[in-house]
Design a protein around this motif. Structure first.
Motif, PDB file in Angstrom:
ATOM      1  N   HIS A  21      45.708  54.234  43.343  1.00 12.05           N
ATOM      2  CA  HIS A  21      46.055  53.089  42.505  1.00 12.05           C
ATOM      3  C   HIS A  21      47.560  52.805  42.404  1.00 12.05           C
ATOM      4  O   HIS A  21      47.970  51.655  42.373  1.00 12.05           O
ATOM      5  CB  HIS A  21      45.453  53.247  41.102  1.00 12.05           C
ATOM      6  N   TYR A  25      49.448  50.337  44.907  1.00 15.24           N
ATOM      7  CA  TYR A  25      49.416  48.880  44.808  1.00 15.24           C
ATOM      8  C   TYR A  25      50.720  48.341  44.228  1.00 15.24           C
ATOM      9  O   TYR A  25      51.156  47.250  44.591  1.00 15.24           O
ATOM     10  CB  TYR A  25      48.211  48.416  43.987  1.00 15.24           C
ATOM     11  N   ILE A  66      47.901  45.366  36.093  1.00 12.34           N
ATOM     12  CA  ILE A  66      47.136  45.466  37.337  1.00 12.34           C
ATOM     13  C   ILE A  66      45.650  45.611  37.027  1.00 12.34           C
ATOM     14  O   ILE A  66      45.284  46.298  36.076  1.00 12.34           O
ATOM     15  CB  ILE A  66      47.678  46.627  38.207  1.00 12.34           C
ATOM     16  N   GLN A  67      44.835  44.909  37.803  1.00 11.84           N
ATOM     17  CA  GLN A  67      43.385  44.988  37.661  1.00 11.84           C
ATOM     18  C   GLN A  67      42.779  45.353  39.008  1.00 11.84           C
ATOM     19  O   GLN A  67      43.114  44.744  40.026  1.00 11.84           O
ATOM     20  CB  GLN A  67      42.779  43.649  37.199  1.00 11.84           C
ATOM     21  N   PHE A  68      41.878  46.319  38.989  1.00 10.87           N
ATOM     22  CA  PHE A  68      41.237  46.799  40.208  1.00 10.87           C
ATOM     23  C   PHE A  68      39.828  46.230  40.283  1.00 10.87           C
ATOM     24  O   PHE A  68      39.015  46.456  39.391  1.00 10.87           O
ATOM     25  CB  PHE A  68      41.200  48.329  40.219  1.00 10.87           C
ATOM     26  N   LYS A  69      39.549  45.499  41.336  1.00 17.44           N
ATOM     27  CA  LYS A  69      38.250  44.843  41.507  1.00 17.44           C
ATOM     28  C   LYS A  69      37.340  45.630  42.457  1.00 17.44           C
ATOM     29  O   LYS A  69      36.164  45.782  42.199  1.00 17.44           O
ATOM     30  CB  LYS A  69      38.425  43.429  42.063  1.00 17.44           C
ATOM     31  N   ARG A  91      47.832  39.019  44.432  1.00 14.71           N
ATOM     32  CA  ARG A  91      46.444  39.272  44.786  1.00 14.71           C
ATOM     33  C   ARG A  91      46.475  40.117  46.048  1.00 14.71           C
ATOM     34  O   ARG A  91      47.154  39.751  47.018  1.00 14.71           O
ATOM     35  CB  ARG A  91      45.701  37.968  45.096  1.00 14.71           C
ATOM     36  N   ALA A 146      40.702  42.333  46.030  1.00 13.22           N
ATOM     37  CA  ALA A 146      40.515  43.745  45.693  1.00 13.22           C
ATOM     38  C   ALA A 146      41.301  44.130  44.448  1.00 13.22           C
ATOM     39  O   ALA A 146      40.841  44.926  43.636  1.00 13.22           O
ATOM     40  CB  ALA A 146      40.929  44.627  46.870  1.00 13.22           C
ATOM     41  N   VAL A 147      42.498  43.569  44.313  1.00 13.59           N
ATOM     42  CA  VAL A 147      43.386  43.906  43.190  1.00 13.59           C
ATOM     43  C   VAL A 147      44.150  42.646  42.809  1.00 13.59           C
ATOM     44  O   VAL A 147      44.533  41.852  43.669  1.00 13.59           O
ATOM     45  CB  VAL A 147      44.380  45.019  43.595  1.00 13.59           C
ATOM     46  N   THR A 148      44.370  42.474  41.504  1.00 12.54           N
ATOM     47  CA  THR A 148      45.239  41.410  41.013  1.00 12.54           C
ATOM     48  C   THR A 148      46.268  42.039  40.085  1.00 12.54           C
ATOM     49  O   THR A 148      46.050  43.137  39.558  1.00 12.54           O
ATOM     50  CB  THR A 148      44.463  40.316  40.251  1.00 12.54           C
ATOM     51  N   GLY A 149      47.375  41.350  39.901  1.00  9.33           N
ATOM     52  CA  GLY A 149      48.370  41.881  38.978  1.00  9.33           C
ATOM     53  C   GLY A 149      49.553  40.960  38.805  1.00  9.33           C
ATOM     54  O   GLY A 149      49.661  39.919  39.465  1.00  9.33           O
TER      55      GLY A 149
END
Length: 139
Positions: free
Chosen positions: A22, A25, A61-64, A92, A101-104
């Motif tokens: 993580h 990222y 950060i957000q993990f999708k 993104r 997959a990830v946003t932030g």
């Protein structure tokens, strides 16, 4: 304006489960942010040469879904907000199928490197200020 930067997923960036760890990222966000700045015609090291740095003052950060070793990834970077003092970048991370997959977001200010005294990007680097306004669509 959105800048897309390809990322090669290296083995060392993965954890025991074979997915990108993580914290990496945030490094990829930095790679995307640097590419964004260069797309505008500037170099971050030129700012540093003038004794100015741009620390992260907030990160979100957000993990999708996971990205795995050997897969392609892409970081999209853009300006979320800019007011002459604070800059917020959006990100993104897309997988090989262009799925998110990830946003932030990261928020930055500029400061004197030796004292960490806050500065105005608008006053210190007026060309960057104008480029950021154009990139944000605030002409």
């Amino acid at each position: 304006m959105i800048v897309t930067t390809p990322i090669k997923v290296r083995y060392q960036e993965t954890d025991q489960m074979g997915v990108v760890y993580h914290a990496n990222y945030l490094i990829w966000f930095e790679i995307g942010r640097t590419a964004f700045i260069e797309e505008l015609g500037f170099k971050y090291h030129e700012m540093e040469n003038e004794g100015v740095v741009s620390p992260v003052i907030d990160a979100n950060i957000q993990f999708k879904q996971p990205i795995r070793y050997g897969e392609e990834a892409f970081v999209e970077t853009w300006l979320v907000s800019y007011n002459g003092i604070r800059t917020t970048y959006g990100y993104r991370v897309l997988n090989k199928d262009k799925e998110v997959a990830v946003t932030g977001e990261t928020q930055h200010v500029i400061v004197q490197k030796d004292s960490f005294r806050p500065l105005s990007l608008k006053k210190k680097f007026p060309q960057w200020h104008e480029a950021y306004k154009r990139a944000k669509g605030n002409d």
